[in-house]
Design a protein around this motif. Structure first.
Motif, PDB file in Angstrom:
ATOM      1  N   PRO A 192       0.832  -1.225   0.000  1.00  0.00           N
ATOM      2  CA  PRO A 192       0.000   0.000   0.000  1.00  0.00           C
ATOM      3  C   PRO A 192       0.856   1.260   0.000  1.00  0.00           C
ATOM      4  O   PRO A 192       1.779   1.393   0.805  1.00  0.00           O
ATOM      5  CB  PRO A 192      -0.804  -0.129   1.297  1.00  0.00           C
ATOM      6  CG  PRO A 192      -0.775  -1.584   1.647  1.00  0.00           C
ATOM      7  CD  PRO A 192       0.547  -2.082   1.173  1.00  0.00           C
ATOM      8  N   THR A 193       0.537   2.168  -0.926  1.00  0.00           N
ATOM      9  CA  THR A 193       1.255   3.445  -1.000  1.00  0.00           C
ATOM     10  C   THR A 193       0.319   4.643  -0.847  1.00  0.00           C
ATOM     11  O   THR A 193       0.784   5.773  -0.716  1.00  0.00           O
ATOM     12  CB  THR A 193       2.006   3.571  -2.338  1.00  0.00           C
ATOM     13  OG1 THR A 193       1.072   3.379  -3.420  1.00  0.00           O
ATOM     14  CG2 THR A 193       3.110   2.534  -2.451  1.00  0.00           C
ATOM     15  N   GLY A 194      -0.980   4.413  -0.890  1.00  0.00           N
ATOM     16  CA  GLY A 194      -1.947   5.495  -0.773  1.00  0.00           C
ATOM     17  C   GLY A 194      -3.351   4.973  -0.983  1.00  0.00           C
ATOM     18  O   GLY A 194      -3.572   3.755  -1.052  1.00  0.00           O
ATOM     19  N   ILE A 195      -4.299   5.884  -1.107  1.00  0.00           N
ATOM     20  CA  ILE A 195      -5.706   5.521  -1.253  1.00  0.00           C
ATOM     21  C   ILE A 195      -6.265   6.188  -2.504  1.00  0.00           C
ATOM     22  O   ILE A 195      -6.177   7.411  -2.652  1.00  0.00           O
ATOM     23  CB  ILE A 195      -6.535   6.002  -0.043  1.00  0.00           C
ATOM     24  CG1 ILE A 195      -5.904   5.565   1.278  1.00  0.00           C
ATOM     25  CG2 ILE A 195      -7.975   5.502  -0.134  1.00  0.00           C
ATOM     26  CD1 ILE A 195      -6.517   6.244   2.499  1.00  0.00           C
ATOM     27  N   CYS A 196      -6.822   5.398  -3.430  1.00  0.00           N
ATOM     28  CA  CYS A 196      -7.484   5.987  -4.596  1.00  0.00           C
ATOM     29  C   CYS A 196      -8.984   6.135  -4.304  1.00  0.00           C
ATOM     30  O   CYS A 196      -9.464   5.757  -3.233  1.00  0.00           O
ATOM     31  CB  CYS A 196      -7.236   5.156  -5.857  1.00  0.00           C
ATOM     32  SG  CYS A 196      -7.994   3.519  -5.849  1.00  0.00           S
ATOM     33  N   GLY A 197      -9.710   6.680  -5.266  1.00  0.00           N
ATOM     34  CA  GLY A 197     -11.100   7.046  -5.032  1.00  0.00           C
ATOM     35  C   GLY A 197     -11.999   5.907  -4.598  1.00  0.00           C
ATOM     36  O   GLY A 197     -12.796   6.051  -3.656  1.00  0.00           O
ATOM     37  N   SER A 198     -11.896   4.755  -5.266  1.00  0.00           N
ATOM     38  CA  SER A 198     -12.777   3.641  -4.909  1.00  0.00           C
ATOM     39  C   SER A 198     -12.468   3.135  -3.509  1.00  0.00           C
ATOM     40  O   SER A 198     -13.373   2.800  -2.734  1.00  0.00           O
ATOM     41  CB  SER A 198     -12.646   2.512  -5.933  1.00  0.00           C
ATOM     42  OG  SER A 198     -11.310   2.031  -5.992  1.00  0.00           O
ATOM     43  N   GLY A 199     -11.187   3.078  -3.164  1.00  0.00           N
ATOM     44  CA  GLY A 199     -10.812   2.671  -1.814  1.00  0.00           C
ATOM     45  C   GLY A 199     -11.302   3.660  -0.775  1.00  0.00           C
ATOM     46  O   GLY A 199     -11.732   3.270   0.323  1.00  0.00           O
ATOM     47  N   LEU A 200     -11.270   4.937  -1.128  1.00  0.00           N
ATOM     48  CA  LEU A 200     -11.720   5.982  -0.209  1.00  0.00           C
ATOM     49  C   LEU A 200     -13.188   5.805   0.149  1.00  0.00           C
ATOM     50  O   LEU A 200     -13.583   5.901   1.320  1.00  0.00           O
ATOM     51  CB  LEU A 200     -11.486   7.343  -0.855  1.00  0.00           C
ATOM     52  CG  LEU A 200     -11.687   8.574   0.016  1.00  0.00           C
ATOM     53  CD1 LEU A 200     -10.646   8.625   1.121  1.00  0.00           C
ATOM     54  CD2 LEU A 200     -11.628   9.832  -0.838  1.00  0.00           C
ATOM     55  N   LEU A 201     -14.008   5.524  -0.862  1.00  0.00           N
ATOM     56  CA  LEU A 201     -15.441   5.342  -0.595  1.00  0.00           C
ATOM     57  C   LEU A 201     -15.697   4.055   0.183  1.00  0.00           C
ATOM     58  O   LEU A 201     -16.582   4.016   1.053  1.00  0.00           O
ATOM     59  CB  LEU A 201     -16.215   5.340  -1.907  1.00  0.00           C
ATOM     60  CG  LEU A 201     -16.241   6.654  -2.671  1.00  0.00           C
ATOM     61  CD1 LEU A 201     -17.217   6.586  -3.839  1.00  0.00           C
ATOM     62  CD2 LEU A 201     -16.610   7.816  -1.775  1.00  0.00           C
ATOM     63  N   ASP A 202     -14.925   3.007  -0.124  1.00  0.00           N
ATOM     64  CA  ASP A 202     -15.048   1.775   0.661  1.00  0.00           C
ATOM     65  C   ASP A 202     -14.735   2.027   2.130  1.00  0.00           C
ATOM     66  O   ASP A 202     -15.454   1.588   3.028  1.00  0.00           O
ATOM     67  CB  ASP A 202     -14.075   0.716   0.121  1.00  0.00           C
ATOM     68  CG  ASP A 202     -14.661  -0.095  -1.017  1.00  0.00           C
ATOM     69  OD1 ASP A 202     -15.779   0.213  -1.455  1.00  0.00           O
ATOM     70  OD2 ASP A 202     -13.991  -1.041  -1.472  1.00  0.00           O
ATOM     71  N   ILE A 203     -13.622   2.729   2.370  1.00  0.00           N
ATOM     72  CA  ILE A 203     -13.188   2.994   3.750  1.00  0.00           C
ATOM     73  C   ILE A 203     -14.250   3.785   4.496  1.00  0.00           C
ATOM     74  O   ILE A 203     -14.648   3.429   5.614  1.00  0.00           O
ATOM     75  CB  ILE A 203     -11.837   3.737   3.751  1.00  0.00           C
ATOM     76  CG1 ILE A 203     -10.725   2.815   3.233  1.00  0.00           C
ATOM     77  CG2 ILE A 203     -11.505   4.240   5.150  1.00  0.00           C
ATOM     78  CD1 ILE A 203      -9.426   3.539   2.911  1.00  0.00           C
ATOM     79  N   ALA A 204     -14.713   4.865   3.896  1.00  0.00           N
ATOM     80  CA  ALA A 204     -15.727   5.693   4.551  1.00  0.00           C
ATOM     81  C   ALA A 204     -16.993   4.892   4.817  1.00  0.00           C
ATOM     82  O   ALA A 204     -17.598   4.985   5.903  1.00  0.00           O
ATOM     83  CB  ALA A 204     -16.045   6.908   3.692  1.00  0.00           C
ATOM     84  N   GLY A 205     -17.413   4.092   3.839  1.00  0.00           N
ATOM     85  CA  GLY A 205     -18.628   3.307   3.996  1.00  0.00           C
ATOM     86  C   GLY A 205     -18.513   2.279   5.104  1.00  0.00           C
ATOM     87  O   GLY A 205     -19.429   2.124   5.932  1.00  0.00           O
ATOM     88  N   GLU A 206     -17.386   1.579   5.148  1.00  0.00           N
ATOM     89  CA  GLU A 206     -17.203   0.553   6.175  1.00  0.00           C
ATOM     90  C   GLU A 206     -17.071   1.163   7.571  1.00  0.00           C
ATOM     91  O   GLU A 206     -17.612   0.633   8.545  1.00  0.00           O
ATOM     92  CB  GLU A 206     -15.959  -0.281   5.848  1.00  0.00           C
ATOM     93  CG  GLU A 206     -16.121  -1.190   4.642  1.00  0.00           C
ATOM     94  CD  GLU A 206     -17.081  -2.326   4.916  1.00  0.00           C
ATOM     95  OE1 GLU A 206     -16.651  -3.385   5.398  1.00  0.00           O
ATOM     96  OE2 GLU A 206     -18.300  -2.158   4.658  1.00  0.00           O
ATOM     97  N   LEU A 207     -16.349   2.280   7.680  1.00  0.00           N
ATOM     98  CA  LEU A 207     -16.198   2.912   8.987  1.00  0.00           C
ATOM     99  C   LEU A 207     -17.531   3.442   9.496  1.00  0.00           C
ATOM    100  O   LEU A 207     -17.823   3.375  10.698  1.00  0.00           O
ATOM    101  CB  LEU A 207     -15.171   4.047   8.916  1.00  0.00           C
ATOM    102  CG  LEU A 207     -13.720   3.637   8.607  1.00  0.00           C
ATOM    103  CD1 LEU A 207     -12.800   4.849   8.672  1.00  0.00           C
ATOM    104  CD2 LEU A 207     -13.239   2.546   9.558  1.00  0.00           C
ATOM    105  N   ALA A 208     -18.350   3.958   8.590  1.00  0.00           N
ATOM    106  CA  ALA A 208     -19.679   4.434   8.988  1.00  0.00           C
ATOM    107  C   ALA A 208     -20.571   3.262   9.400  1.00  0.00           C
ATOM    108  O   ALA A 208     -21.288   3.329  10.406  1.00  0.00           O
ATOM    109  CB  ALA A 208     -20.307   5.230   7.851  1.00  0.00           C
TER     110      ALA A 208
END
Length: 556
Positions: A379-395
């Protein structure tokens, strides 16, 4: 003041008080600055050896971490030069590693292109016809050597498709980063950049140069001569069509937001600098408004919105959120400014969809974390699809509350494994994703602003036609970025209503496939132009309660 840029060893003399970014642009050195030097994205980091640090004074309001500053990193857009320095520019992400979707839903097309070739046996030559008019002759029988090119000019990426216009077969496709994104990530920053004629010339030159490189790539792959490409279709948003044709886009950025280009016409390829046949033309599909462009009208065609019964919502998610609502073929369209968060910009560890970018994220009930990266790299960073996954799962798992705030580790009911990932950085809460990669509270706010803008657009577009979310029969998500998303995440974060569950379909790059249909059939152009003229464009800013709806859409 003398500045030497490494590793290229380009150099330039500048006045004291010049920023490193300004100096680099004057020297022709590329430093990626997606926010166009506004100091908001933090992506223009460069490094100075210790002996040079006293001669580059940091400024502005966007601060790096103390650890980064201790290592000599500064933001090029804000660091003022006060003495001779050497600047190390980090290697940016390779274009070849970007994950760009070039396929999408297509419609059956009867092959009847605008260009045609006919062999004259008596003269021993091939006549080249455009709309039935003779435009060139070629020696011998070259009736089978008729090719077209579709270029999907996205705000972030480019996709070129080489098509045999006799058989209708796609022979080759290639993709790359839109070089303009290195100077301005979104449409508004590019409009600002091109307010200077030199900036507009640079944007046009770099874009055409990259398209020509893609032309070389696809023609070599298919063993086709570039001189046999008779027609090119440019499919992209309104601003991209302006920049591709070297047309001033300034009017798109100020009221009443009127485009100079309206589409549905040809321009000469040679005048634009395209390396194709001397007689070749570029077709510009019709556009709807300053912010609903040819990529959307091409998508309308590819998805067959005019023919579908019932209620269909077509959404292209990106730096802009463009959407079309079709009710038994009657259509209305709108757009919202989502901003660059979904492209990984303005996010602390955000990046484009390249090698090592986190593109999938999943939490289990016990707090176990599953992370998937592009090419299965570290892992070197977060792209857009990963960002939405992360936000969705954390919520969904209670790590972020409904207002978008991280919960306090002490006293919360989340699993111990998740509490251990809730830390602080510079006194502010962060969630550890993988290694040193974290999601900050500021990142969550950026996600809320982006998804809130799109959700507000959906709500008001539906309201404008008296449609409830539960009345929608199908939801089409278009675009390369949209293809990487998961329906689960879109609903978890509230970007789309719960009523859309089970109705979402991902269509892929309909800008390209719609462009291919227009390339292969001239009648479809007239049909689309007529269809576009009847689409109602909804100006969301005219709704007096837009701000109220937007604020109501920020929550998770």
């Amino acid at each position: 003041m003398h500045i030497l840029f490494l590793p290229s060893r380009d150099s330039i003399q500048v006045e004291a008080g010049t920023t490193i970014l300004q100096a680099a642009r004057r020297a022709g050195v590329l430093i990626e600055a997606p926010c166009n030097g506004a100091g908001t994205c933090g992506k223009c980091k460069v490094r100075l050896a210790e002996r040079f640090r006293p001669f580059a004074q940091p400024g502005g309001t966007h601060h790096l971490t103390p650890e980064a500053e201790a290592e000599g990193w500064v933001l090029a857009c804000e660091a003022l030069v006060t003495g001779d320095i050497e600047v190390e520019i980090p290697q940016r992400i390779s274009t070849q590693s970007l994950k760009i979707i070039s396929h999408g839903q297509a419609r059956p097309v009867a092959i009847d292109p605008f260009f045609a070739k006919a062999y004259d046996d008596a003269a021993g030559e091939t006549r080249v016809l455009a709309g039935g008019a003779l435009v060139a002759t070629e020696p011998g029988d070259r009736t089978d050597r008729l090719f077209g090119l579709v270029v999907d000019i996205g705000t972030t990426t480019l996709v070129a498709s080489l098509v045999h216009m006799v058989s209708g077969v796609e022979l080759a496709a290639a993709s790359s980063l839109n070089p303009q994104s290195l100077h301005g990530q979104d449409v508004l920053s590019r409009i600002k950049f091109t307010s200077d004629p030199a900036g507009r010339a640079l944007m046009h030159r770099e874009l055409i140069g990259e398209i020509n490189r893609l032309i070389t790539q696809v023609t070599e792959a298919a063993a086709v001569e570039r001189g046999d490409i008779a027609e090119v279709v440019f499919s992209g948003n309104t601003c991209m069509l302006h920049l591709a044709t070297d047309t001033d886009p300034t009017s798109l950025g100020k009221h009443p937001y009127r485009p100079v280009i309206t589409g549905g016409n040809h321009v000469r390829a040679e005048a634009l600098g395209l390396d194709v046949a001397a007689y070749a033309l570029v077709y510009l599909p019709p556009i709807l408004s300053a912010y609903v462009g040819a990529d959307i009208t091409a998508g309308m065609l590819a998805a067959g919105l005019a023919e579908l019964p019932g209620v269909t919502l077509f959404v292209d998610i990106g730096t802009n959120g463009e959407m079309v609502l079709a009710v038994d073929g009657a259509m209305a369209a709108a757009s919202t400014a989502a901003g660059p968060a979904f492209e990984g910009m303005n996010i602390t560890h955000g990046m484009r969809a390249g090698r090592g970018a986190i593109e999938r994220f999943r939490l289990e009930s016990d707090g176990a974390v599953t992370v998937k990266t592009i090419e299965e790299a570290e892992p070197t960073g977060i792209c857009g699809s990963g960002l939405l996954d992360i936000a969705g799962e954390l919520a969904a798992h209670g790590v972020i509350d409904k207002r978008g705030r991280f919960v306090r580790p002490d006293g919360s009911k989340i699993p111990e494994a998740l509490r251990e990932r809730l830390n602080t950085c510079d006194g502010k809460p962060v969630f550890q994703i993988a290694g040193d990669i974290v999601l900050t509270q500021k990142d969550v706010r950026q996600i809320q602003l982006a998804k809130g803008a799109i959700r507000a657009g959906v709500e008001l577009l539906l309201r404008s036609k008296g449609v409830r979310p539960e009345d929608v029969d199908r939801v089409f998500i278009a675009g390369s970025f949209g293809y990487h998303l998961q329906a689960r995440s879109l609903i978890q974060i509230g970007l789309l209503p719960d009523a859309f569950e089970g109705k979402i379909q991902f269509l892929g790059n309909t800008s390209k496939t719609g462009g291919q249909a227009l390339l292969l059939n001239g009648d479809l152009r007239r049909e689309l132009e007529a269809s576009v003229s009847s689409v109602e464009v909804i100006e969301l800013a005219d709704y007096g309660d837009f701000d109220q709806v937007f604020v109501g859409c920020l929550g998770f």
